[in-house]
Design a protein around this motif. Structure first.
Motif, PDB file in Angstrom:
ATOM      1  N   GLY A 244       0.640  -1.157  -0.184  1.00  0.00           N
ATOM      2  CA  GLY A 244       0.164  -0.180   0.095  1.00  0.00           C
ATOM      3  C   GLY A 244       0.774   1.215   0.008  1.00  0.00           C
ATOM      4  O   GLY A 244       0.448   2.401   0.159  1.00  0.00           O
ATOM      5  N   GLY A 245       2.113   1.122  -0.023  1.00  0.00           N
ATOM      6  CA  GLY A 245       3.203   2.363   0.075  1.00  0.00           C
ATOM      7  C   GLY A 245       3.279   2.857  -1.331  1.00  0.00           C
ATOM      8  O   GLY A 245       3.645   4.037  -1.292  1.00  0.00           O
ATOM      9  N   ILE A 246       2.730   2.526  -2.325  1.00  0.00           N
ATOM     10  CA  ILE A 246       2.556   3.050  -3.652  1.00  0.00           C
ATOM     11  C   ILE A 246       1.358   4.115  -3.817  1.00  0.00           C
ATOM     12  O   ILE A 246       1.231   4.785  -4.782  1.00  0.00           O
ATOM     13  N   PHE A 247       0.463   4.182  -2.908  1.00  0.00           N
ATOM     14  CA  PHE A 247      -0.729   4.940  -2.952  1.00  0.00           C
ATOM     15  C   PHE A 247      -0.422   6.297  -2.716  1.00  0.00           C
ATOM     16  O   PHE A 247       0.486   6.589  -2.163  1.00  0.00           O
ATOM     17  N   LYS A 248      -1.131   7.226  -3.462  1.00  0.00           N
ATOM     18  CA  LYS A 248      -0.965   8.662  -3.615  1.00  0.00           C
ATOM     19  C   LYS A 248      -2.011   9.470  -3.326  1.00  0.00           C
ATOM     20  O   LYS A 248      -3.197   8.859  -3.638  1.00  0.00           O
ATOM     21  N   HIS A 249      -1.876  10.480  -2.684  1.00  0.00           N
ATOM     22  CA  HIS A 249      -3.220  11.441  -2.256  1.00  0.00           C
ATOM     23  C   HIS A 249      -3.810  11.780  -3.612  1.00  0.00           C
ATOM     24  O   HIS A 249      -3.492  12.171  -4.507  1.00  0.00           O
ATOM     25  N   GLY A 250      -5.264  11.515  -3.673  1.00  0.00           N
ATOM     26  CA  GLY A 250      -6.049  11.822  -4.822  1.00  0.00           C
ATOM     27  C   GLY A 250      -5.965  10.783  -6.000  1.00  0.00           C
ATOM     28  O   GLY A 250      -6.799  11.044  -6.955  1.00  0.00           O
ATOM     29  N   ALA A 270      -5.061   3.588   2.429  1.00  0.00           N
ATOM     30  CA  ALA A 270      -5.559   4.381   1.392  1.00  0.00           C
ATOM     31  C   ALA A 270      -6.294   5.727   2.033  1.00  0.00           C
ATOM     32  O   ALA A 270      -6.030   6.841   1.834  1.00  0.00           O
ATOM     33  N   GLN A 271      -7.042   5.463   3.422  1.00  0.00           N
ATOM     34  CA  GLN A 271      -7.672   6.447   3.997  1.00  0.00           C
ATOM     35  C   GLN A 271      -6.631   7.323   4.661  1.00  0.00           C
ATOM     36  O   GLN A 271      -6.978   8.670   4.764  1.00  0.00           O
ATOM     37  N   GLN A 272      -5.704   6.812   5.128  1.00  0.00           N
ATOM     38  CA  GLN A 272      -4.665   7.799   5.551  1.00  0.00           C
ATOM     39  C   GLN A 272      -4.157   8.909   4.765  1.00  0.00           C
ATOM     40  O   GLN A 272      -3.751   9.866   5.275  1.00  0.00           O
ATOM     41  N   ILE A 273      -4.110   8.711   3.583  1.00  0.00           N
ATOM     42  CA  ILE A 273      -3.605   9.647   2.571  1.00  0.00           C
ATOM     43  C   ILE A 273      -4.607  10.077   1.658  1.00  0.00           C
ATOM     44  O   ILE A 273      -4.303  10.864   0.559  1.00  0.00           O
ATOM     45  N   SER A 274      -5.962   9.637   1.796  1.00  0.00           N
ATOM     46  CA  SER A 274      -7.142  10.357   0.871  1.00  0.00           C
ATOM     47  C   SER A 274      -6.837   9.887  -0.335  1.00  0.00           C
ATOM     48  O   SER A 274      -6.753  10.163  -1.164  1.00  0.00           O
ATOM     49  N   CYS A 275      -6.348   8.359  -0.667  1.00  0.00           N
ATOM     50  CA  CYS A 275      -6.328   7.711  -1.894  1.00  0.00           C
ATOM     51  C   CYS A 275      -7.622   7.052  -2.030  1.00  0.00           C
ATOM     52  O   CYS A 275      -7.980   6.194  -1.138  1.00  0.00           O
ATOM     53  N   PRO A 276      -8.393   7.279  -3.336  1.00  0.00           N
ATOM     54  CA  PRO A 276      -9.849   6.508  -3.560  1.00  0.00           C
ATOM     55  C   PRO A 276      -9.471   5.181  -3.827  1.00  0.00           C
ATOM     56  O   PRO A 276      -8.722   4.939  -4.899  1.00  0.00           O
ATOM     57  N   LEU A 277      -9.707   4.064  -3.080  1.00  0.00           N
ATOM     58  CA  LEU A 277      -9.391   2.733  -3.297  1.00  0.00           C
ATOM     59  C   LEU A 277     -10.663   1.895  -3.619  1.00  0.00           C
ATOM     60  O   LEU A 277     -11.476   2.217  -2.709  1.00  0.00           O
ATOM     61  N   SER A 334     -24.601  -1.568  -5.507  1.00  0.00           N
ATOM     62  CA  SER A 334     -24.615  -1.151  -4.014  1.00  0.00           C
ATOM     63  C   SER A 334     -24.818  -2.433  -3.197  1.00  0.00           C
ATOM     64  O   SER A 334     -26.021  -2.502  -2.394  1.00  0.00           O
ATOM     65  N   VAL A 335     -23.727  -3.254  -2.979  1.00  0.00           N
ATOM     66  CA  VAL A 335     -23.913  -4.289  -1.979  1.00  0.00           C
ATOM     67  C   VAL A 335     -22.788  -4.156  -1.006  1.00  0.00           C
ATOM     68  O   VAL A 335     -21.801  -3.369  -0.986  1.00  0.00           O
ATOM     69  N   PRO A 336     -22.950  -4.494   0.310  1.00  0.00           N
ATOM     70  CA  PRO A 336     -22.131  -4.252   1.266  1.00  0.00           C
ATOM     71  C   PRO A 336     -20.798  -5.072   1.241  1.00  0.00           C
ATOM     72  O   PRO A 336     -20.473  -6.105   1.279  1.00  0.00           O
ATOM     73  N   TRP A 337     -19.678  -4.284   0.924  1.00  0.00           N
ATOM     74  CA  TRP A 337     -18.281  -4.770   0.783  1.00  0.00           C
ATOM     75  C   TRP A 337     -17.480  -3.804   1.734  1.00  0.00           C
ATOM     76  O   TRP A 337     -17.769  -2.504   1.829  1.00  0.00           O
ATOM     77  N   PRO A 338     -16.345  -4.321   2.063  1.00  0.00           N
ATOM     78  CA  PRO A 338     -15.436  -3.629   2.990  1.00  0.00           C
ATOM     79  C   PRO A 338     -14.698  -2.352   2.073  1.00  0.00           C
ATOM     80  O   PRO A 338     -14.253  -1.564   2.879  1.00  0.00           O
ATOM     81  N   LEU A 339     -14.965  -2.280   0.655  1.00  0.00           N
ATOM     82  CA  LEU A 339     -14.512  -1.334  -0.083  1.00  0.00           C
ATOM     83  C   LEU A 339     -15.395  -0.707  -1.130  1.00  0.00           C
ATOM     84  O   LEU A 339     -16.251  -1.745  -1.555  1.00  0.00           O
TER      85      LEU A 339
END
Length: 587
Positions: A244-250, A270-277, A334-339
């Motif tokens: 997950g270290g490759i995630f970037k803001h936005g 992803a949440q820590q850096i506001s990356c939409p995952l 719209s089904v319940p998933w963790p992401l």
């Protein structure tokens, strides 16, 4: 074990390596003396590769990173310094419109699918991957093709001289092998003015030198599992943190379905850096809206890689506001998933053709040569070997059975690094091999004439001793199996195909016999027995057939109607096999 040890002595004598009793200092001197002396820069491809090899191989780089990993920021800053010394700034990489992909298994296949889809749109693509199979220039591709020897040579020496010119006393003049190739790929892609670059992470993510990329267009994470534990951590959750270290803001990112623990880690990163995952829906969800998708790569596990590739390509085309995707009707279930789920859409004809026509050698690859069928897959983790076994057994079920005569199954295996060979070999046992063959990742005993295949981080006696350990693991597994009913149908998964002993009982050893050879060439010569019409090397050294297992097995292989050979455990092993079976790859 008598034969194995005597065979090792024969192999060492053939390779002119001193006896095992030699001192470690002597081994170190042998290793260092094997390195080519620095040469005056020429314009020959092999000269460039020999000089590249003097920097460090990936194994040495791993050791270096393990020592420095306390401060990943320091490592990335060092890579940025090398980039600046080479004449580029981090901001220059934004021009490459990068798709950045990591994962434990399938990241290379995902990249290959993605690149081929986007090339089908008429875009000029760059693709950086690792490792190479036959020639190092395979790592840097333009429009799906390895750059030419001339282009590789030109860019290598330009970068090498630039780094030499800018060295000072405060830093190491040359980056390590993988860092150098990463820098070189960026230079090639910018010089060639590609429309986009697909960049595969080397190892991990957060610590990887490709992670100096500041603004990728989109990121992807393929299936996660256990690998490189000494560097990335010994749990899937720790490994997920690295990936997950490759995630970037936005910057949008996509991942396939993962176990709950690592998926939660990716979500938190992803949440820590506001990356939409986003979580990729399975390929079936995209097929429901149209015809079934045909993949150029075999194996059920490739469907997950293809689903991720479709999302990466679709996202990149959306970012480019391509008219083809502007017309697509998309929905988000719209089904319940963790992401949040990635969009569901009907793949365009360009996407379909891209998936269908993708080629990625050494991954679920089949070569049919007379009575021999070679199954090549560089699986080297527990999860990827499980997928390889499923693919191999399903391929055997689909293969045409000869009307008469025996069939024989052969395993050719090697494993390197900090991987657990016993665990990998245990997963291969249900394939019911008649023979297991082990050899190091050396095409020939002496490969000094081929710089692409050279590795200076290990000595010949070290890799042969590891092969003997593999043979010992296999023998222990055979002993465990000896008390069981070899004819009892079993399956790796419910409803899966039952394995069959293919050789008639008269030809069948009581358990699979095993052999160790000093190089890939000798192993292939014994397995093929001159029956592969495209592989006709000189005969084996006479001493290597002295043991009854080797001589009796040779007779079995010569009489067999069909020989099925699975080559797995290491991409480097697969690359060496391809070099010998497909000489055109070396041209």
């Amino acid at each position: 074990m008598w034969w194995a040890r005597s065979h090792l002595r024969a192999a060492l004598s053939l390779a002119a390596v001193p006896a095992r009793g030699a001192t470690p200092e002597g081994a170190a001197r042998r290793e260092l003396s094997a390195r080519p002396a620095p040469q005056e820069p020429g314009m020959e491809y092999q000269d460039a590769v020999r000089m590249l090899n003097t920097l460090q191989t990936n194994a040495s780089y791993l050791e270096q990173v393990k020592r420095e990993r306390g401060d990943p920021q320091t490592q990335l800053e060092a890579m940025e310094v090398y980039l600046a010394r080479s004449g580029l700034q981090v901001e220059d990489l934004d021009q490459l419109n990068i798709i950045h992909v990591t994962g434990t298994k399938g990241k290379g296949s995902t990249c290959a699918f993605t690149e081929h889809i986007l090339r089908n749109y008429g875009l000029k693509t760059g693709f950086f991957s690792s490792p190479h199979l036959v020639q190092v220039r395979e790592r840097i591709r333009i429009n799906g093709q390895p750059i030419s020897p001339e282009l590789f040579t030109k860019h290598f020496w330009h970068l090498y001289h630039q780094l030499e010119k800018t060295k000072d006393g405060s830093c190491v003049s040359m980056p390590a092998y993988f860092r150098f190739l990463t820098l070189m790929a960026f230079h090639v892609f910018l010089q060639e003015k590609v429309d986009l670059a697909v960049v595969e992470v080397g190892i991990g993510g957060a610590y990887d030198c490709t992670n100096i990329i500041r603004k990728p267009v989109v990121c992807g994470v393929s299936s996660l599992g256990i690998d490189h534990t000494s560097l990335l951590g010994d749990t899937v959750e720790k490994i997920a943190w690295q990936k997950g270290g490759i995630f970037k803001h936005g910057v949008p990112a996509f991942t396939v379905l993962q176990p709950e623990g690592p998926l939660a880690v990716l979500r938190d990163r992803a949440q820590q850096i506001s990356c939409p995952l986003y979580l990729c829906p399975p390929l079936e969800a995209l097929e429901e809206r149209g015809r079934p998708l045909t993949l150029g790569l075999e194996g059920e596990h490739q469907r997950s890689n293809a689903a991720l590739a479709l999302q990466l390509a679709h996202c990149w085309l959306q970012w480019r506001d391509h008219q083809d995707v502007r017309k697509l009707k998309v929905s988000r279930p719209s089904v319940p998933w963790p992401l949040p789920l990635a969009p569901v859409f009907q793949p365009t004809s360009h996407m379909r053709h891209g998936l269908r026509d993708t080629e990625w050698p050494g991954r679920t690859q089949v070569l049919r040569r007379g009575p021999l069928t070679w199954y090549l897959d560089g699986a080297h983790t527990t999860s990827s070997v499980q997928a390889c076994v499923r693919w191999f057994r399903q391929a055997l079920q689909r293969s045409e059975r000869p009307s008469r005569g025996p069939e024989v199954r052969v395993l050719l295996f090697n494993s390197t690094g900090d991987r657990d060979p016993a665990a990998l070999l245990k997963l291969l046992q249900p394939c019911q091999f008649d023979y297991a063959v082990f050899c190091p990742n050396l095409t020939e005993v002496a490969s000094t004439d081929n710089a692409d295949q050279q590795n200076f981080t290990v000595t010949l006696d070290q890799v042969l001793l590891r092969c003997l350990e593999h043979q010992q693991h296999w023998s222990c597994l055979d002993e465990e199996q000896a008390g069981r009913d070899l004819w009892r149908p079993s399956s790796l998964e419910p409803g899966g195909p039952a394995p069959l002993r293919l050789a008639p009982r008269g030809l069948q050893p009581c358990s699979s016999s095993s052999l160790v050879f000093s190089c890939i060439s000798h192993a292939l010569q014994w397995i093929s027995q001159g029956r592969d019409p495209d592989f006709q090397p000189p005969s084996l050294p006479r001493g290597l057939l002295a043991h009854p297992t080797a001589s009796n097995g040779a007779s079995v292989l010569r009489e067999a109607t069909a020989i099925h050979v699975l080559v797995t455990g290491s991409l480097h092993l697969v690359g060496g096999v391809l070099k010998l079976l497909e000489p055109s790859l070396s041209q």
